[in-house]
Design a protein around this motif. Structure first.
Motif, PDB file in Angstrom:
ATOM      1  N   GLU A 255       0.798  -1.225   0.000  1.00  0.00           N
ATOM      2  CA  GLU A 255       0.000   0.000   0.000  1.00  0.00           C
ATOM      3  C   GLU A 255       0.835   1.281   0.000  1.00  0.00           C
ATOM      4  O   GLU A 255       0.535   2.231  -0.723  1.00  0.00           O
ATOM      5  N   SER A 256       1.876   1.324   0.808  1.00  0.00           N
ATOM      6  CA  SER A 256       2.588   2.584   1.014  1.00  0.00           C
ATOM      7  C   SER A 256       3.973   2.616   0.401  1.00  0.00           C
ATOM      8  O   SER A 256       4.799   3.451   0.766  1.00  0.00           O
ATOM      9  N   ILE A 257       4.267   1.708  -0.543  1.00  0.00           N
ATOM     10  CA  ILE A 257       5.611   1.707  -1.129  1.00  0.00           C
ATOM     11  C   ILE A 257       5.545   2.109  -2.600  1.00  0.00           C
ATOM     12  O   ILE A 257       4.560   1.844  -3.299  1.00  0.00           O
ATOM     13  N   ASP A 258       6.590   2.745  -3.054  1.00  0.00           N
ATOM     14  CA  ASP A 258       6.709   3.168  -4.447  1.00  0.00           C
ATOM     15  C   ASP A 258       7.556   2.145  -5.190  1.00  0.00           C
ATOM     16  O   ASP A 258       8.756   2.015  -4.936  1.00  0.00           O
ATOM     17  N   MET A 259       6.947   1.421  -6.092  1.00  0.00           N
ATOM     18  CA  MET A 259       7.702   0.422  -6.850  1.00  0.00           C
ATOM     19  C   MET A 259       7.346   0.478  -8.329  1.00  0.00           C
ATOM     20  O   MET A 259       7.392  -0.521  -9.038  1.00  0.00           O
ATOM     21  N   ASP A 260       6.986   1.666  -8.802  1.00  0.00           N
ATOM     22  CA  ASP A 260       6.638   1.809 -10.215  1.00  0.00           C
ATOM     23  C   ASP A 260       7.804   1.489 -11.141  1.00  0.00           C
ATOM     24  O   ASP A 260       7.597   1.180 -12.318  1.00  0.00           O
ATOM     25  N   ASP A 261       9.037   1.579 -10.634  1.00  0.00           N
ATOM     26  CA  ASP A 261      10.197   1.265 -11.465  1.00  0.00           C
ATOM     27  C   ASP A 261      10.644  -0.183 -11.315  1.00  0.00           C
ATOM     28  O   ASP A 261      11.717  -0.562 -11.772  1.00  0.00           O
ATOM     29  N   ILE A 262       9.809  -1.000 -10.661  1.00  0.00           N
ATOM     30  CA  ILE A 262      10.085  -2.433 -10.523  1.00  0.00           C
ATOM     31  C   ILE A 262       9.069  -3.205 -11.355  1.00  0.00           C
ATOM     32  O   ILE A 262       7.862  -2.938 -11.287  1.00  0.00           O
ATOM     33  N   PHE A 263       9.553  -4.152 -12.137  1.00  0.00           N
ATOM     34  CA  PHE A 263       8.667  -4.948 -12.993  1.00  0.00           C
ATOM     35  C   PHE A 263       7.819  -5.882 -12.126  1.00  0.00           C
ATOM     36  O   PHE A 263       8.352  -6.569 -11.250  1.00  0.00           O
ATOM     37  N   HIS A 278      -0.095   0.331  -9.441  1.00  0.00           N
ATOM     38  CA  HIS A 278       1.242   0.189 -10.021  1.00  0.00           C
ATOM     39  C   HIS A 278       1.251   0.790 -11.428  1.00  0.00           C
ATOM     40  O   HIS A 278       0.515   0.357 -12.302  1.00  0.00           O
ATOM     41  N   LYS A 279       2.103   1.777 -11.652  1.00  0.00           N
ATOM     42  CA  LYS A 279       2.120   2.496 -12.927  1.00  0.00           C
ATOM     43  C   LYS A 279       3.272   2.052 -13.841  1.00  0.00           C
ATOM     44  O   LYS A 279       3.456   2.613 -14.920  1.00  0.00           O
ATOM     45  N   GLY A 280       4.046   1.072 -13.391  1.00  0.00           N
ATOM     46  CA  GLY A 280       5.170   0.612 -14.198  1.00  0.00           C
ATOM     47  C   GLY A 280       4.797  -0.530 -15.114  1.00  0.00           C
ATOM     48  O   GLY A 280       3.629  -0.818 -15.356  1.00  0.00           O
ATOM     49  N   LYS A 281       5.826  -1.220 -15.606  1.00  0.00           N
ATOM     50  CA  LYS A 281       5.618  -2.327 -16.540  1.00  0.00           C
ATOM     51  C   LYS A 281       5.236  -3.600 -15.792  1.00  0.00           C
ATOM     52  O   LYS A 281       5.689  -3.836 -14.675  1.00  0.00           O
ATOM     53  N   ARG A 282       4.421  -4.404 -16.473  1.00  0.00           N
ATOM     54  CA  ARG A 282       3.873  -5.600 -15.822  1.00  0.00           C
ATOM     55  C   ARG A 282       3.682  -6.710 -16.844  1.00  0.00           C
ATOM     56  O   ARG A 282       3.630  -6.469 -18.046  1.00  0.00           O
ATOM     57  N   ALA A 283       3.512  -7.917 -16.322  1.00  0.00           N
ATOM     58  CA  ALA A 283       3.090  -9.067 -17.117  1.00  0.00           C
ATOM     59  C   ALA A 283       2.197  -9.929 -16.239  1.00  0.00           C
ATOM     60  O   ALA A 283       2.358  -9.969 -15.018  1.00  0.00           O
ATOM     61  N   PHE A 284       1.223 -10.611 -16.834  1.00  0.00           N
ATOM     62  CA  PHE A 284       0.251 -11.370 -16.052  1.00  0.00           C
ATOM     63  C   PHE A 284       0.277 -12.847 -16.420  1.00  0.00           C
ATOM     64  O   PHE A 284       0.836 -13.262 -17.432  1.00  0.00           O
ATOM     65  N   THR A 436      25.005  -6.446 -17.587  1.00  0.00           N
ATOM     66  CA  THR A 436      24.119  -6.229 -16.448  1.00  0.00           C
ATOM     67  C   THR A 436      22.736  -6.759 -16.789  1.00  0.00           C
ATOM     68  O   THR A 436      22.351  -6.835 -17.960  1.00  0.00           O
ATOM     69  N   VAL A 437      21.992  -7.135 -15.748  1.00  0.00           N
ATOM     70  CA  VAL A 437      20.632  -7.660 -15.948  1.00  0.00           C
ATOM     71  C   VAL A 437      19.674  -6.495 -16.116  1.00  0.00           C
ATOM     72  O   VAL A 437      19.657  -5.563 -15.311  1.00  0.00           O
ATOM     73  N   PHE A 438      18.876  -6.551 -17.192  1.00  0.00           N
ATOM     74  CA  PHE A 438      17.921  -5.486 -17.477  1.00  0.00           C
ATOM     75  C   PHE A 438      16.638  -6.131 -17.980  1.00  0.00           C
ATOM     76  O   PHE A 438      16.669  -6.907 -18.941  1.00  0.00           O
ATOM     77  N   VAL A 439      15.504  -5.827 -17.354  1.00  0.00           N
ATOM     78  CA  VAL A 439      14.243  -6.497 -17.668  1.00  0.00           C
ATOM     79  C   VAL A 439      13.386  -5.694 -18.636  1.00  0.00           C
ATOM     80  O   VAL A 439      12.804  -6.234 -19.578  1.00  0.00           O
ATOM     81  N   ASP A 440      13.310  -4.377 -18.415  1.00  0.00           N
ATOM     82  CA  ASP A 440      12.361  -3.562 -19.165  1.00  0.00           C
ATOM     83  C   ASP A 440      12.532  -3.629 -20.678  1.00  0.00           C
ATOM     84  O   ASP A 440      11.587  -3.390 -21.428  1.00  0.00           O
ATOM     85  N   GLN A 441      13.730  -3.942 -21.145  1.00  0.00           N
ATOM     86  CA  GLN A 441      13.984  -3.945 -22.587  1.00  0.00           C
ATOM     87  C   GLN A 441      13.125  -4.962 -23.323  1.00  0.00           C
ATOM     88  O   GLN A 441      12.883  -4.829 -24.527  1.00  0.00           O
ATOM     89  N   PHE A 442      12.638  -5.984 -22.614  1.00  0.00           N
ATOM     90  CA  PHE A 442      11.885  -7.041 -23.275  1.00  0.00           C
ATOM     91  C   PHE A 442      10.382  -6.751 -23.359  1.00  0.00           C
ATOM     92  O   PHE A 442       9.655  -7.482 -24.016  1.00  0.00           O
ATOM     93  N   VAL A 443       9.929  -5.721 -22.692  1.00  0.00           N
ATOM     94  CA  VAL A 443       8.494  -5.453 -22.647  1.00  0.00           C
ATOM     95  C   VAL A 443       8.217  -3.993 -22.980  1.00  0.00           C
ATOM     96  O   VAL A 443       8.730  -3.094 -22.315  1.00  0.00           O
ATOM     97  N   GLN A 444       7.430  -3.782 -23.998  1.00  0.00           N
ATOM     98  CA  GLN A 444       6.963  -2.444 -24.340  1.00  0.00           C
ATOM     99  C   GLN A 444       5.456  -2.383 -24.112  1.00  0.00           C
ATOM    100  O   GLN A 444       4.742  -3.333 -24.431  1.00  0.00           O
ATOM    101  N   PRO A 445       4.951  -1.276 -23.545  1.00  0.00           N
ATOM    102  CA  PRO A 445       3.513  -1.185 -23.258  1.00  0.00           C
ATOM    103  C   PRO A 445       2.678  -1.381 -24.524  1.00  0.00           C
ATOM    104  O   PRO A 445       3.021  -0.887 -25.593  1.00  0.00           O
ATOM    105  N   GLN A 446       1.615  -2.152 -24.379  1.00  0.00           N
ATOM    106  CA  GLN A 446       0.699  -2.344 -25.493  1.00  0.00           C
ATOM    107  C   GLN A 446      -0.222  -1.125 -25.619  1.00  0.00           C
ATOM    108  O   GLN A 446      -0.507  -0.442 -24.641  1.00  0.00           O
TER     109      GLN A 446
END
Length: 583
Positions: A255-263, A278-284, A436-446
């Protein structure tokens, strides 16, 4: 594997019936095996239960059970001696309520038991044929313990299902709006070759945090749910957070944490407010134990591939299964105690961290099991279920050699290499390769078009109409039951109409999306409306009448609740379309 025992045959003094003798022990009475079997069955038969008989022998006990069990019971017979297979085939009674399985290992027994136990919410009765506990002492003990564990864990699973059913149904429906835009988990599949570290929130995690902080750029760090609070408190940002729980307590963790930059990788059953905020990138994904028709309908509603993930007892189980799909590198677990290490529930900084008391131990039915270091550690059946899920996963993947338990505390996990976390880092993490490990590069918002959203809205409105009709049919059925004139039998014209309603309901519900609300209703009906001993026709009528009323009432309430959630989903979709028109 059990040692197979030679079989001798003697004949009873009464009627000259064959009686087997194994390892010097008679399997039945040498005087009157049939009378003995009658008494044995009368003593051990338990109405409405699954009966597990350890030992087939000559089949006399099975034959007497065949006369006793009804459509509300079942007899599962396990026989350890493979030499008896031919005799079983020749003497086994033809009864669909009886199954005989020759097993030589407790894992075979567990696999068979899992198939049957869900059908008997009242529980199971474990029965040992005479002298089988002496002949096959170790296997008998193992099967008895396994039956006890399976029954207890099934009870926990059923209670969990009943407790969370409404949350899961609501979250599933509201999260459809997010899943319509978000990528499915498959977009990340096999995109990594880096080592993966699954971070769970057990008490042993605290000592691993300094090492974890050093390897963030070189290993894929996957956080199991609420452990995010502990990591962020130590300024460690994971690459991925996996979240599955649908209860309000899970939302409070975030509830009270900012993790929009975490996948975020989320189950469609997770508390919807976590995903709302959550306003960042996601997958379901969906759990693979979701009803097949419900999963198929989800694909149709979203008009996209809906990935499934192997279900487990905890978010860490899901995180492991996901890691296995994402990376080809080695995978290690830390903080995966599955035990109350040092009498603590969680690692420090977890919102629900506390020390357990003696009263906690009694209330939760805690017990000791083998620990990581070969010691004994305190655990409970909830944790034990998660341990089982981890071990089952390791047993059926063909590359279990890349699975490591680096918790350095808690329970021992069979099938995992147990090494210190420091050793895992030294052996598998490369600090000098420049990557380095980078996750966001594999997912672009639809970007779904307005037209696609409008088609989605039409699909949801059809579902609303369907469940409004289901609720209406149930109301009609309840009113019709009230018009029955007799208190001993159903009027024929009423039965015909009820059968017509039942066919309509079956057609509407078999491919529906309210399975999470239906299952507790089914459990309730199975448990609360069982026939009594020597039930009269009048008693049977009252039981069936009230069972029908409870069923229609439960389905009507569930359908109305589904319409309410679908209406909220419709509102969200309309707001999305309105915003697109205003752009």
């Amino acid at each position: 594997m059990v040692e197979q025992v030679n079989i001798e045959t003697i004949y009873s003094k009464r009627e000259g019936l064959p009686v087997f003798k194994m390892a010097g022990y008679l399997l039945h009475s040498k005087y009157d095996p049939i009378k003995e079997a009658e008494v044995y069955v009368e003593k051990h038969y338990k109405k409405h239960h699954l009966h597990i008989l350890f030992g087939y022998g000559n089949g006399y006990i099975v034959q007497q059970f065949a006369k006793k069990i009804t459509s509300d019971e079942f007899l599962l017979v396990v026989e350890p001696n493979r030499a008896l297979e031919k005799d079983i085939q020749s003497t086994h009674v033809n009864n669909e309520r009886i199954k005989v399985a020759v097993i030589e290992h407790v894992d075979e027994f567990e696999a068979i038991l899992q198939v049957f136990i869900k059908r008997f919410p009242q529980g199971a009765q474990f029965i040992i044929s005479p002298n089988y506990d002496k002949i096959y002492s170790e296997l008998c003990k193992q099967c008895f313990k396994k039956a006890k564990d399976v029954v207890f864990m099934e009870k926990i699973n059923r209670n969990t299902f009943n407790f969370f059913a409404h949350d899961w149904q609501k979250n599933y429906l509201l999260n459809l709006a997010h899943a319509f835009e978000d990528e499915g988990l498959q977009v990340l599949e096999k995109q990594f070759d880096a080592p993966a570290i699954i971070v769970a929130g057990g008490p042993s995690l605290t000592k691993q945090l300094p090492l974890l902080e050093q390897v963030r750029e070189k290993a894929l760090i996957i956080c199991a749910g609420s452990t995010i609070n502990t990591l962020l408190a130590h300024h460690i940002k994971p690459h991925i957070v996996v979240t599955i729980d649908g209860g309000i307590n899970n939302y409070l963790h975030f509830e009270s944490i900012d993790m929009d930059d975490i996948f975020v990788i989320y189950s469609l059953l997770v508390h919807h407010q976590i995903i709302d905020e959550h306003k960042g990138k996601r997958a379901f994904f969906i759990p693979n134990n979701m009803d097949y028709d419900m999963a198929s309908l989800t694909t149709q509603l979203l008009n996209k591939h809906v990935p499934s993930v192997l279900s487990g007892g905890s978010v860490a189980n899901f995180a492991l299964f996901i890691a296995h799909r994402l990376t080809s590198g080695p995978i290690c677990l830390i903080g995966q105690d599955l035990a109350y290490t040092n009498n603590q529930t969680h690692a420090q900084h977890n919102r629900f961290y506390r020390e357990i008391s003696e009263e906690d131990k009694k209330q939760r039915g805690m017990f000791y099991t083998e620990g990581y270091f070969g010691d004994e550690v305190l655990t409970d059946y909830g944790f034990y279920s998660m341990k089982t899920s981890f071990e089952q996963f390791a047993s059926f993947v063909d590359d279990s050699n890349r699975l490591f338990n680096c918790t350095e505390g808690g329970v021992r996990l069979e099938g995992y290499k147990q090494i210190p976390f420091k050793q895992f880092i030294e052996k598998y993490i490369r600090f000098d390769d420049g990557r380095t490990v980078f996750v966001d590069q594999f997912v672009q918002p639809q970007k779904r078009s307005q037209e696609e959203w409008e088609v989605f809205l039409e699909r949801i409105e059809r579902e609303i109409e369907k469940y409004q009709e289901v609720a209406d049919i149930c109301k009609k059925a309840i009113r019709l039951l009230g018009k029955n004139r007799s208190n001993q039998y159903f009027d024929e014209h009423i039965l015909k109409k009820l059968n017509k309603y039942d066919r309509k309901l079956d057609e509407q519900l078999k491919t529906g999306i309210m399975q999470y609300l239906l299952m507790p209703i089914v459990y309730h009906i199975l448990c609360e409306f069982l026939p009594s001993e020597n039930e009269t026709k009048k008693e049977m009528f009252h039981r069936v009448y009230h069972r029908s009323k409870a069923l229609y009432g439960g389905v009507e309430k569930a359908a109305s609740e589904t319409v309410f959630y679908l209406s909220e989903l419709r509102k969200r979709i309309k707001e999305k379309i309105a915003n697109m028109k205003g752009e």
